[in-house]
Design a protein around this motif. Structure first.
Motif, PDB file in Angstrom:
ATOM      1  N   LEU A 100      27.961  48.387  49.662  1.00 21.36           N
ATOM      2  CA  LEU A 100      26.640  48.751  49.146  1.00 21.36           C
ATOM      3  C   LEU A 100      25.622  48.797  50.288  1.00 21.36           C
ATOM      4  O   LEU A 100      24.821  49.721  50.384  1.00 21.36           O
ATOM      5  N   ALA A 108      26.243  49.470  53.234  1.00 23.09           N
ATOM      6  CA  ALA A 108      26.530  50.636  54.067  1.00 23.09           C
ATOM      7  C   ALA A 108      26.256  51.933  53.314  1.00 23.09           C
ATOM      8  O   ALA A 108      26.548  53.019  53.811  1.00 23.09           O
ATOM      9  N   GLY A 109      25.698  51.813  52.102  1.00 21.92           N
ATOM     10  CA  GLY A 109      25.370  53.008  51.326  1.00 21.92           C
ATOM     11  C   GLY A 109      26.573  53.670  50.695  1.00 21.92           C
ATOM     12  O   GLY A 109      26.522  54.820  50.284  1.00 21.92           O
ATOM     13  N   GLN A 110      27.680  52.930  50.625  1.00 23.54           N
ATOM     14  CA  GLN A 110      28.877  53.506  50.004  1.00 23.54           C
ATOM     15  C   GLN A 110      29.070  52.945  48.601  1.00 23.54           C
ATOM     16  O   GLN A 110      28.565  51.881  48.268  1.00 23.54           O
ATOM     17  N   THR A 163      20.781  44.218  47.810  1.00 23.61           N
ATOM     18  CA  THR A 163      21.648  44.523  46.664  1.00 23.61           C
ATOM     19  C   THR A 163      21.187  43.747  45.424  1.00 23.61           C
ATOM     20  O   THR A 163      20.518  42.720  45.545  1.00 23.61           O
ATOM     21  N   LYS A 209      18.798  48.090  46.151  1.00 20.75           N
ATOM     22  CA  LYS A 209      19.656  49.177  46.614  1.00 20.75           C
ATOM     23  C   LYS A 209      20.793  49.422  45.622  1.00 20.75           C
ATOM     24  O   LYS A 209      21.617  48.544  45.372  1.00 20.75           O
ATOM     25  N   VAL A 242      23.597  52.610  44.795  1.00 21.72           N
ATOM     26  CA  VAL A 242      24.056  53.933  45.203  1.00 21.72           C
ATOM     27  C   VAL A 242      24.692  54.656  44.013  1.00 21.72           C
ATOM     28  O   VAL A 242      24.832  54.086  42.940  1.00 21.72           O
TER      29      VAL A 242
END
Lengths: 261, 644, 252
Positions: free
Chosen positions: A55, A57-59, B504, B548, B550
């Protein structure tokens, strides 16, 4: 804070994880590395570490099923290094601890594989086939209210204990995953045995086993060939004896029920 | 708003029977014209959905799990109370009622608790009829064990897996109704809003967790059975998915939230072992039947234990302090949970705690093993001992368990009246989701009892009263309120996905949990609570600018699910702190350090606080409004709880 | 479908057919083995030929023979159906890593392979002896003084000559090893499938099965090995045969 074993050294691991965006998509094994894994962590806590890393690492984090993390809800369902729930006997994935692995290990993590358990995403599978089997007859047809006193029918302790042992199935699907034939017989037999052993289940004994087996077949599970992987991998120790009981119940029901269909 | 608890008139013992007679009935032929939504399929929800369907209502049941069999009710270990008096030891409905009211430190509603004790006996019968394999004596009759807070043996159990067996019973009843087509089951569906039409609950908005679809569902009434909010502390014995979202969204739509600060800290959990810890594991309270709780007598000895210089089994009897037995000779190790927890904390505060962290006390089985043999102990507690060994890598047959209190249950919840209806007409709350029966502290083996009582034996009667007054016209999701709710849910999802921050959801959750545990946990002070409030507000602000997540909303997205739940916890946390700050007394699980007896026991203020604090939502970032339901005690005398 | 076909085509029904036919075939193995032991008799095959003549002509045996054909037929057919079904049940994507050797016996997982080896053997075996005796009629006759037996097929000599071909012996021995492993799992598996599981008797069944598997497969394998290693082209025991064999043979 130190763990229960202050001398345990943190580990670095290579993970080979099945990634699949959704049910329709093709999946593949993707390799990841995790660092400083404490041996006191549970396997899922190790995956939490991986997911936090991803997360950050933006993945997309790895999707997996879990909930109670104390080995009873049956949600967790990982095929770890070629074994249902990993290498430790009688243990769900959530109760598997990293002390069972060593620094530098490569761990392969896959979802349960069965036609009847399609993959939702990554490591999460759809086990609703199990629910449909229970819906086919895994119950005693009593409405709420009007039940006789709990002590009205004495049940020998030994019978109650055996029924209990069959009833402890957590419905995780490890049996199907481990079975070469992806057979659900251990799961089905646990419920059939539990209710066949108890006087309360006796009334619907025949229709229950007939309907549950029919549904099991309809879902596309394989047939049991008495290999025994299921019982060996069952985290709660459901015994193969139950499958024999299921076979017996099925045969007796088919031979003696009034059901001509 | 005036809170009307709708407690029926008449003597305590007759209230429920009279009420059952007085409630309106829906004619059997008309029942199929009513749709009922049940959210959550644990003990309360599963039992309610099955029972309502059996009566003839069309039920739509929702769970975020992949199957109704996975609800966290399944994890309850010890047992379920019922006033059967099978043991001939003086139990009765009134005694169960009395124990529960007293155990709850006189902050529960008498009429509800009495009804709970009354129907407890039916629950056992119902479960036996379903094929639940309760433990039995050699003669074939049901066995009982004793539990904290009671001096009779009234707890029915199925080894250490009672919750599992009861849930599977409810699940089987539910499965039967699904097969009959009377229940439509929606798995992996998370409720994200309640839809209110003309002041009445008329449906819900859900997110399909597999494909992300936002769906609307309409019904004549909505029953929430969505469990407790203990996970606001991040570390708790709750399952990872447990959350407050459904209850909180209902709260924001007008349902009052009662006594949010009443949290139960369970005394016997496996201590935290590291920062990575994702949840805490309970060791059933039933262990306190045979296990003896102790710490070393002196700080020096404790210090040596912590450093690993001496093993607990090598400490002489004289050097041990069995503090519960010493302080509470009558109840000994079986004092209620709040008392046991607080005493464990006191020992650790005195620096006599054990384990490498010093945050643990011993639960020792050597006496019972000596007396009856390891085999007999394994028969009784085998699976618990195995679980302990697996997690800690220590053998509890050889050395005492290390235990420490952990958040376990939330007595607070949505305010409901005697009919289990919230302040929103047509919206009901059952099980741990409501606040009703446990006051400020729940006794062991009472959660299963309450969940099933609500689901099997209360809601099927009381919801009929409401539906009988509702015209049996079909409902649909065409009303603009549905579109509005759906749009709200979608917007919130987009908002969470759009922040693209750096932290997160788990990091925020841990931070919140830390604040809650430090300032709103086992011991609370006005000053600490003030500090906590500011901290939570700060954290919430950070969350909405820095979280955050994604991926998208149109797929399985577990980080997104988590973020939504943490967002709600961040609002609930503040309300809990407000509630704890408001309650200037100590009672049950709510211990304000300013209010204690000279012996360190909780000091209630019945004059000023014998009420239910029901909080009313006033809008985003507005202080909530306090409404009070006065508690009237006609059948018990309020005393300082004593377990000495 | 009637309830009967439904029962027999269900997963458990098919397994029950496997079990019933399998256990029936076990009884055949016993009879076959005992009969074949006459090969060891030192009488130039007189007893064996008489026995095989009886087996080939007796009407009761000939009737049971059809049962045997059906037994093999259903056992093989159901095995194929179940294997297909079980392969489908796993799904298109199998495991990348699967360590089933850690949770089960190799034999249990490879009954299909073992059975296939046995099937290949069976075809060769049937062609060589059964087909030639029953249908081709190209076997030598016994001859000799006794008018009753003189026109019996001399199956004994056919056996002896076959068992002097190295690859034939190899096939036989390999097939018997497969049979042993097949029975190792199959014997107890049959009982389990029929629901005959009891904590008192199941351990017994298991060990009886192991003994059965070893005795039957070793018994059959001993024949080609004996003739190949220790007899001349006429089936007479060579002088270099171990003393123990001489003793055993003279006891027959």
């Amino acid at each position: 804070m130190a763990g229960s074993n202050p001398n345990a050294k943190p580990m670095n691991l290579t993970l080979k994880v099945w990634r699949q965006p959704n049910r329709q998509a093709q999946g593949q094994i993707v390799e990841y590395h995790v660092k400083d894994i404490s041996p006191d962590m549970s396997f899922l806590e190790m995956l939490d570490v991986l997911n936090e890393d991803l997360l950050h690492a933006g993945q997309d984090p790895v999707a997996f099923d879990h909930d109670c993390r104390e080995g009873i809800c049956g949600s967790c369902d990982l095929f770890i290094n070629g074994r249902s729930h990993g290498p430790e006997k009688g243990t769900t994935t959530c109760q598997l601890h990293m002390r069972k692995f060593s620094d530098g290990d490569t761990i392969t993590i896959e979802p349960w594989r069965a036609n009847a358990f399609p993959v939702n995403k990554d490591l999460s599978v759809d086990r609703s086939a199990f629910d449909r089997i229970i819906q086919a007859g895994g119950y005693v047809s009593v409405n709420t209210g009007g039940a006789p006193d709990g002590n009205e029918i004495p049940i020998p302790k030994e019978i109650a204990d055996r029924a209990f042992e069959a009833a402890t199935c957590i419905g995780c699907g490890a049996c199907v995953a481990a079975c070469k034939n992806a057979s659900a017989m251990l799961f089905v037999s646990a419920k059939v045995s539990q209710l066949a052993l108890l006087p309360q289940g006796n009334v619907e004994r025949k229709t229950r086993v007939e309907n549950m087996v029919a549904q099991m077949d309809k879902e596309g599970f394989g047939a049991c060939t008495n290999i025994g992987s299921c019982a060996a991998e069952c985290p709660v120790g459901i015994s193969l004896e139950n499958i024999a009981i299921l076979n017996r119940e099925f045969l007796a029901a088919k031979a003696t029920s009034n059901n001509l269909a | 708003m005036l809170l009307d608890s709708k407690i029926p008139e008449g003597p305590l013992a007759e209230k429920w029977d009279k009420h059952k007679f007085n409630v309106k009935l829906v004619n059997p032929a008309n029942k199929r014209k009513y749709d009922v939504i049940v959210v959550g399929t644990g003990l309360a929800g599963g039992a309610a959905a099955a029972s309502l369907a059996e009566l003839g209502y069309n039920v739509k049941a929702f769970t975020y799990h992949d199957s109704p069999r996975r609800a966290h009710s399944i994890a309850a270990q010890g047992g379920i109370n019922a006033a059967k008096n099978y043991q001939n030891d003086g139990d009765s409905v009134f005694r169960l009622f009395y124990d529960t009211i007293k155990g709850g430190d006189y902050r529960a509603r008498e009429a509800n608790v009495y009804r709970l004790a009354q129907v407890s006996v039916n629950i056992i019968d119902q479960c036996v009829a379903q094929g639940v394999p309760f433990a039995r004596e050699y003669g074939g009759l049901l066995a009982n064990r004793s539990f904290g807070g009671a001096q009779v043996s009234r707890t029915f159990y199925a080894r250490g897996q009672t919750g599992q067996q009861l849930l599977l019973g409810a699940y089987s009843a539910l499965s039967r109704q699904i097969a009959y087509g009377k229940v439509k089951m929606y798995t992996r569906s998370e409720m994200l809003d309640v839809v209110i039409v003309d002041g009445q609950a008329r449906g819900i908005v859900t997110r399909n967790l597999v494909n992300g679809e936002i769906e609307t569902h309409a019904a004549h009434a909505v029953v929430l059975a969505t469990g407790g909010y203990g996970n606001v502390f991040y570390l708790s014995t709750n399952a990872k998915y447990c959350n407050v979202t459904a209850a909180w969204r209902a709260h924001k739509k007008g349902a009052f939230f009662a006594n949010p600060c009443f949290t139960q800290i369970h005394p016997t959990c496996i201590p935290v072992s590291g920062d990575y810890q994702s949840k805490l594991t309970l060791m059933s309270e039933s262990l306190r039947n045979d296990g003896r709780v102790w710490v070393p007598k002196t700080v020096e000895m404790a210090e040596r234990v912590r450093k690993g210089q001496i093993k607990p089994q090598d400490i002489a009897e004289d050097d041990r302090d069995y503090f519960l037995e010493r302080k509470y000779p009558a109840f000994g190790n079986l004092v209620p949970r709040d008392v046991a927890s607080r005493n464990a904390k006191m020992m650790c505060d005195e620096n006599r705690g054990v384990g490498s962290t010093g945050l643990a006390v011993y639960l020792d089985f050597s006496d019972i093993i000596k007396r009856t043999g390891a085999e007999a102990v394994s028969q009784k507690y085998g699976n618990l001992f195995d679980m302990y060994a697996k997690i800690t890598d220590e053998n509890p047959y050889e050395m005492p368990m290390r235990i420490y209190p952990a958040v376990h249950y939330t007595m607070g919840g949505l305010w409901v009246d005697y009919n289990l209806q919230t302040t929103v007409p047509g919206l009901y709350a059952t099980g741990e989701c409501n606040f009703s029966d446990h006051g400020a502290n729940r006794l062991g083996a009472s959660a299963l009892m309450q969940g099933l009582a609500d689901g099997y034996f209360v809601i099927p009667y009381t919801i009929g009263d409401y539906l009988a007054n509702t015209p049996p016209k079909p409902v649909d999701t065409n009303h603009p309120a549905f579109a509005e709710s759906k749009a709200y849910v979608q917007a919130r999802t987009e908002q969470l996905l759009g922040i693209k921050g750096n932290r997160t959801p788990d990091e925020f959750h841990k931070a919140l949990g830390h604040i809650m545990w430090e300032y709103c946990g086992m011991a609370r002070t006005a000053e600490g609570l003030k500090h906590a409030k500011a901290e939570i507000q700060r954290l919430r602000k950070e969350f909405w600018s820095d979280v955050k997540v994604v991926g998208t909303g149109e797929e399985m997205n577990q980080a997104l699910e988590k973020a939504g739940r943490v967002a709600d916890f961040l609002e609930l946390g503040e309300l809990m702190v407000d509630d704890a700050y408001n309650r200037n007394e100590s009672c049950g699980g709510h211990f304000r350090e300013e209010y204690q007896t000279p012996e360190g026991e909780a000091l209630r203020d019945d004059e000023n606080y014998a009420y239910v604090a029901a909080w009313e939502y006033q809008g985003d970032n507005q202080p909530e409004k306090l409404n009070k339901e006065e508690l009237v005690f006609e059948n018990v005398k309020l005393t300082q709880r004593s377990y000495k | 479908m009637s309830w009967i076909t439904k029962t027999l085509t269900s997963s458990i029904g098919r397994k029950i057919i496997m079990a019933v036919t399998g256990l029936f075939l076990c009884t055949f193995l016993v009879v076959h083995l005992i009969g074949n032991l006459q090969l060891f008799k030192h009488d130039q095959g007189a007893a064996f030929n008489t026995y095989s003549h009886f087996m080939g002509t007796n009407p009761i045996i000939r009737t049971i023979e059809w049962g045997l054909v059906l037994g093999f037929g259903f056992h093989i057919f159901e095995a194929l159906v179940l294997t297909r079904r079980n392969k489908t049940a796993r799904g298109a994507q199998g495991y990348v890593s699967n360590h089933s050797e850690q949770n089960s016996e190799w034999t249990s997982r490879n009954m299909g392979i073992l059975g296939s080896i046995i099937l290949i053997f069976l075809l060769v075996h049937l062609y060589n002896f059964f087909w030639r005796a029953r249908f081709a009629g190209d076997l030598p006759k016994m001859g000799g003084a006794d008018p009753l037996t003189s026109d019996y097929d001399n199956l004994y000599m056919a056996v002896v000559s076959s068992f002097h071909i190295w690859w034939y012996v190899l096939l036989y021995v390999a097939a018997q090893i497969s049979l042993g492993y097949h029975l190792w799992h199959g014997f107890r598996s049959g009982f389990q499938t029929l629901g005959l599981n009891h904590r008192k008797y199941t351990p017994l069944i298991k060990y009886v099965g192991y003994v059965f598997a070893v005795v039957v497969s070793a018994g059959f394998a001993s024949m080609p090995l004996y003739f190949f290693l220790f007899t001349n082209a006429q089936g007479e025991m060579a002088a270099n045969a171990p003393a123990i064999l001489q003793t055993v043979a003279s006891a027959f």
